[in-house]
Design a protein around this motif. Structure first.
Motif, PDB file in Angstrom:
ATOM      1  N   GLU A  50       0.826  -1.205   0.000  1.00  0.00           N
ATOM      2  CA  GLU A  50       0.000   0.000   0.000  1.00  0.00           C
ATOM      3  C   GLU A  50       0.865   1.261   0.000  1.00  0.00           C
ATOM      4  OE1 GLU A  50      -3.078   0.492  -0.566  1.00  0.00           O
ATOM      5  OE2 GLU A  50      -3.655  -1.630  -0.639  1.00  0.00           O
ATOM      6  N   ALA A  51       2.012   1.210   0.672  1.00  0.00           N
ATOM      7  CA  ALA A  51       2.929   2.355   0.636  1.00  0.00           C
ATOM      8  C   ALA A  51       3.454   2.589  -0.771  1.00  0.00           C
ATOM      9  CB  ALA A  51       4.092   2.124   1.599  1.00  0.00           C
ATOM     10  N   LEU A  52       3.699   1.518  -1.504  1.00  0.00           N
ATOM     11  CA  LEU A  52       4.151   1.642  -2.898  1.00  0.00           C
ATOM     12  C   LEU A  52       3.023   2.098  -3.817  1.00  0.00           C
ATOM     13  CD1 LEU A  52       6.279  -1.621  -3.048  1.00  0.00           C
ATOM     14  CD2 LEU A  52       7.191   0.703  -3.274  1.00  0.00           C
ATOM     15  N   ALA A  53       1.828   1.613  -3.538  1.00  0.00           N
ATOM     16  CA  ALA A  53       0.691   1.919  -4.415  1.00  0.00           C
ATOM     17  C   ALA A  53       0.192   3.349  -4.241  1.00  0.00           C
ATOM     18  CB  ALA A  53      -0.448   0.927  -4.152  1.00  0.00           C
ATOM     19  N   ALA A  54       0.296   3.893  -3.015  1.00  0.00           N
ATOM     20  CA  ALA A  54      -0.315   5.199  -2.725  1.00  0.00           C
ATOM     21  C   ALA A  54       0.160   6.310  -3.653  1.00  0.00           C
ATOM     22  CB  ALA A  54      -0.075   5.570  -1.268  1.00  0.00           C
ATOM     23  N   PRO A  55       1.462   6.523  -3.855  1.00  0.00           N
ATOM     24  CA  PRO A  55       1.874   7.596  -4.766  1.00  0.00           C
ATOM     25  C   PRO A  55       1.508   7.319  -6.218  1.00  0.00           C
ATOM     26  CG  PRO A  55       3.790   6.377  -3.987  1.00  0.00           C
ATOM     27  CD  PRO A  55       2.623   5.910  -3.183  1.00  0.00           C
ATOM     28  N   LEU A  56       1.444   6.052  -6.595  1.00  0.00           N
ATOM     29  CA  LEU A  56       1.055   5.713  -7.963  1.00  0.00           C
ATOM     30  C   LEU A  56      -0.409   6.050  -8.207  1.00  0.00           C
ATOM     31  CD1 LEU A  56       2.818   2.231  -8.283  1.00  0.00           C
ATOM     32  CD2 LEU A  56       3.652   4.428  -9.137  1.00  0.00           C
ATOM     33  N   ARG A  57      -1.235   5.865  -7.187  1.00  0.00           N
ATOM     34  CA  ARG A  57      -2.673   6.129  -7.336  1.00  0.00           C
ATOM     35  C   ARG A  57      -2.973   7.616  -7.537  1.00  0.00           C
ATOM     36  NH1 ARG A  57      -3.789   1.887  -2.869  1.00  0.00           N
ATOM     37  NH2 ARG A  57      -4.360   0.043  -4.084  1.00  0.00           N
ATOM     38  N   ARG A  58      -2.014   8.470  -7.223  1.00  0.00           N
ATOM     39  CA  ARG A  58      -2.226   9.902  -7.441  1.00  0.00           C
ATOM     40  C   ARG A  58      -2.071  10.293  -8.900  1.00  0.00           C
ATOM     41  NH1 ARG A  58       0.569  10.297  -2.214  1.00  0.00           N
ATOM     42  NH2 ARG A  58       2.570  10.652  -3.233  1.00  0.00           N
ATOM     43  N   ALA A 160      14.601  10.480 -14.651  1.00  0.00           N
ATOM     44  CA  ALA A 160      14.041  11.819 -14.849  1.00  0.00           C
ATOM     45  C   ALA A 160      13.674  12.466 -13.516  1.00  0.00           C
ATOM     46  CB  ALA A 160      12.805  11.745 -15.750  1.00  0.00           C
ATOM     47  N   GLY A 161      14.094  13.713 -13.322  1.00  0.00           N
ATOM     48  CA  GLY A 161      13.772  14.428 -12.102  1.00  0.00           C
ATOM     49  C   GLY A 161      14.661  14.100 -10.927  1.00  0.00           C
ATOM     50  N   ILE A 162      15.656  13.237 -11.120  1.00  0.00           N
ATOM     51  CA  ILE A 162      16.591  12.857 -10.069  1.00  0.00           C
ATOM     52  C   ILE A 162      17.887  13.626 -10.297  1.00  0.00           C
ATOM     53  CG2 ILE A 162      17.835  10.964  -8.960  1.00  0.00           C
ATOM     54  CD1 ILE A 162      14.756  10.816  -8.731  1.00  0.00           C
ATOM     55  N   GLY A 163      18.446  14.179  -9.255  1.00  0.00           N
ATOM     56  CA  GLY A 163      19.707  14.904  -9.381  1.00  0.00           C
ATOM     57  C   GLY A 163      20.884  13.965  -9.530  1.00  0.00           C
ATOM     58  N   GLU A 164      22.059  14.420  -9.074  1.00  0.00           N
ATOM     59  CA  GLU A 164      23.254  13.587  -9.261  1.00  0.00           C
ATOM     60  C   GLU A 164      23.239  12.354  -8.367  1.00  0.00           C
ATOM     61  OE1 GLU A 164      26.764  15.781  -8.449  1.00  0.00           O
ATOM     62  OE2 GLU A 164      26.432  15.892  -6.278  1.00  0.00           O
ATOM     63  N   CYS A 165      22.488  12.414  -7.267  1.00  0.00           N
ATOM     64  CA  CYS A 165      22.389  11.224  -6.423  1.00  0.00           C
ATOM     65  C   CYS A 165      21.156  11.318  -5.531  1.00  0.00           C
ATOM     66  CB  CYS A 165      23.645  11.023  -5.564  1.00  0.00           C
ATOM     67  SG  CYS A 165      23.786  12.164  -4.171  1.00  0.00           S
ATOM     68  N   ILE A 166      20.756  10.179  -5.006  1.00  0.00           N
ATOM     69  CA  ILE A 166      19.735  10.095  -3.952  1.00  0.00           C
ATOM     70  C   ILE A 166      20.463   9.693  -2.683  1.00  0.00           C
ATOM     71  CG2 ILE A 166      17.652   8.928  -3.149  1.00  0.00           C
ATOM     72  CD1 ILE A 166      17.024   8.258  -6.083  1.00  0.00           C
ATOM     73  N   PRO A 222      12.027   3.590   6.507  1.00  0.00           N
ATOM     74  CA  PRO A 222      10.896   4.184   5.778  1.00  0.00           C
ATOM     75  C   PRO A 222      11.238   4.590   4.349  1.00  0.00           C
ATOM     76  CG  PRO A 222      11.871   5.833   7.202  1.00  0.00           C
ATOM     77  CD  PRO A 222      12.635   4.554   7.463  1.00  0.00           C
ATOM     78  N   THR A 223      12.032   3.799   3.683  1.00  0.00           N
ATOM     79  CA  THR A 223      12.575   4.164   2.375  1.00  0.00           C
ATOM     80  C   THR A 223      11.499   4.464   1.342  1.00  0.00           C
ATOM     81  OG1 THR A 223      14.558   2.842   2.811  1.00  0.00           O
ATOM     82  CG2 THR A 223      14.064   3.346   0.499  1.00  0.00           C
ATOM     83  N   TYR A 224      10.403   3.710   1.361  1.00  0.00           N
ATOM     84  CA  TYR A 224       9.390   3.898   0.308  1.00  0.00           C
ATOM     85  C   TYR A 224       8.510   5.127   0.542  1.00  0.00           C
ATOM     86  CZ  TYR A 224      10.898  -0.623  -1.384  1.00  0.00           C
ATOM     87  OH  TYR A 224      11.659  -1.660  -1.882  1.00  0.00           O
ATOM     88  N   HIS A 225       8.793   5.880   1.608  1.00  0.00           N
ATOM     89  CA  HIS A 225       8.141   7.180   1.787  1.00  0.00           C
ATOM     90  C   HIS A 225       9.015   8.316   1.265  1.00  0.00           C
ATOM     91  CE1 HIS A 225       4.955   5.320   4.083  1.00  0.00           C
ATOM     92  NE2 HIS A 225       5.819   4.798   4.933  1.00  0.00           N
ATOM     93  N   HIS A 226      10.222   8.002   0.818  1.00  0.00           N
ATOM     94  CA  HIS A 226      11.160   9.015   0.320  1.00  0.00           C
ATOM     95  C   HIS A 226      10.702   9.493  -1.059  1.00  0.00           C
ATOM     96  CE1 HIS A 226      14.849  10.894  -1.067  1.00  0.00           C
ATOM     97  NE2 HIS A 226      15.377  10.754   0.148  1.00  0.00           N
ATOM     98  N   GLN A 230      10.160   7.218  -4.575  1.00  0.00           N
ATOM     99  CA  GLN A 230       8.850   7.136  -5.220  1.00  0.00           C
ATOM    100  C   GLN A 230       8.926   7.609  -6.665  1.00  0.00           C
ATOM    101  OE1 GLN A 230       6.261   9.453  -2.712  1.00  0.00           O
ATOM    102  NE2 GLN A 230       6.144   7.891  -1.114  1.00  0.00           N
ATOM    103  N   ARG A 231       9.720   8.651  -6.915  1.00  0.00           N
ATOM    104  CA  ARG A 231       9.864   9.201  -8.268  1.00  0.00           C
ATOM    105  C   ARG A 231      10.475   8.170  -9.212  1.00  0.00           C
ATOM    106  NH1 ARG A 231       7.429  12.904 -10.936  1.00  0.00           N
ATOM    107  NH2 ARG A 231       7.384  11.284 -12.513  1.00  0.00           N
ATOM    108  N   VAL A 232      11.516   7.479  -8.758  1.00  0.00           N
ATOM    109  CA  VAL A 232      12.162   6.469  -9.597  1.00  0.00           C
ATOM    110  C   VAL A 232      11.176   5.364  -9.955  1.00  0.00           C
ATOM    111  CG1 VAL A 232      13.945   4.673  -9.667  1.00  0.00           C
ATOM    112  CG2 VAL A 232      14.503   6.953  -8.791  1.00  0.00           C
ATOM    113  N   ILE A 233      10.418   4.882  -8.972  1.00  0.00           N
ATOM    114  CA  ILE A 233       9.462   3.799  -9.235  1.00  0.00           C
ATOM    115  C   ILE A 233       8.371   4.275 -10.183  1.00  0.00           C
ATOM    116  CG2 ILE A 233       7.761   2.275  -8.160  1.00  0.00           C
ATOM    117  CD1 ILE A 233       9.591   2.276  -5.661  1.00  0.00           C
TER     118      ILE A 233
END
Length: 259
Positions: A50-58, A160-166, A222-226, A230-233
């Motif tokens: 559900e943590a993975l799905a939530a940002p996708l559902r937006r 896309a949208g990611i800088g030089e590193c996370i 809490p990595t999947y809240h970062h 989320q942007r990469v996925i």
């Protein structure tokens, strides 16, 4: 005839139609740690899926569902997979409990064009090993290392949208050697506080399908809240969906040629 009035080739019509359809994403999770470990439950009270799905559902162009290990056929029946363009996979302690029949079914769908995103400890899942044809083993250390995921291909759609590193303040360490075939594309490489490095974001093509492995996501952090994770996925679901679009277009062309 004016260019605007010229009939479009039938394949272009189908391509535009397919591109206008929503991307159907299924997030699969074994859903074990969240129900037994209070630390994991605190980060993911409704499950990692559900943590993975939530940002996708937006996203308005996505239709997102979830599936878990204990559902009939692990939630991955033939009908469910036929209605999936991109499958996201998280597993850890229950790899051996995944049915070989379901693994073969998922593998076939990937060969047909379904995109597959394998996360973190899913490197040792039956489906990832079946598609890689290798051990998929690695070195690891449960600690509180800082992780920097260096962006090797800034122009790649997944980056896309990611800088030089996370930068992740705390993560489990994965280290080389990583028992995988040489990736088609290596997008991220990780560095950890202990000095280890790891190929942490890589793609392969199998049949008509594309596979993306993305390392971060130990269950006690809490990595999947970062937002950048989320942007990469989110980026990856779009990139992996391209293979399903191409597969459908090839099928349309073949049917037209057979008529």
């Amino acid at each position: 005839m004016p260019e605007a009035d010229r009939p479009q080739p039938i394949t272009q019509v189908f391509r535009l139609h397919l591109q206008s359809m929503p991307v159907r994403v299924t997030v699969w999770n074994e859903f074990r740690h969240e129900r037994t470990d209070p630390t994991v439950a605190a980060h993911y009270p409704h499950g990692i899926h559900e943590a993975l799905a939530a940002p996708l559902r937006r996203e308005s162009d996505l239709v997102v569902g979830t599936a878990t290990l204990e559902q009939p056929e692990h939630g991955l029946s033939e009908a469910a997979l036929a209605a999936t363009d991109v499958l996201i996979w998280w597993g850890h302690k229950a790899h051996a409990e995944v049915s070989d029949v379901v693994v073969a079914r998922v593998r076939q769908r990937v060969l047909e064009g379904m995109g597959l995103i394998v996360l973190h400890s899913g490197h040792y899942s039956k489906i990832f090993k079946a598609l890689m044809g290798d051990t998929c083993s690695l070195r690891w250390r449960v600690a509180t290392d800082k992780e920097r995921l260096w962006n090797l291909l800034p122009s790649h759609p997944i980056a896309a949208g990611i800088g030089e590193c996370i930068e992740l303040p705390r993560e489990e360490m994965y280290g080389e050697p990583f028992g995988i075939p040489t990736p088609d594309e290596l997008i991220f490489i990780s560095w950890f506080t202990g000095g280890e490095v790891f190929r942490s974001g890589a793609t392969w093509r199998r049949g008509h399908g594309r596979i993306f492995y993305f390392r971060p996501g130990h269950e006690t952090f809490p990595t999947y809240h970062h937002p950048q994770i989320q942007r990469v996925i989110l980026n990856a679901r779009s990139e992996e969906h391209t293979s399903e679009l191409q597969s459908r277009l090839h099928l349309v062309c073949r049917l037209l040629l057979e008529k």
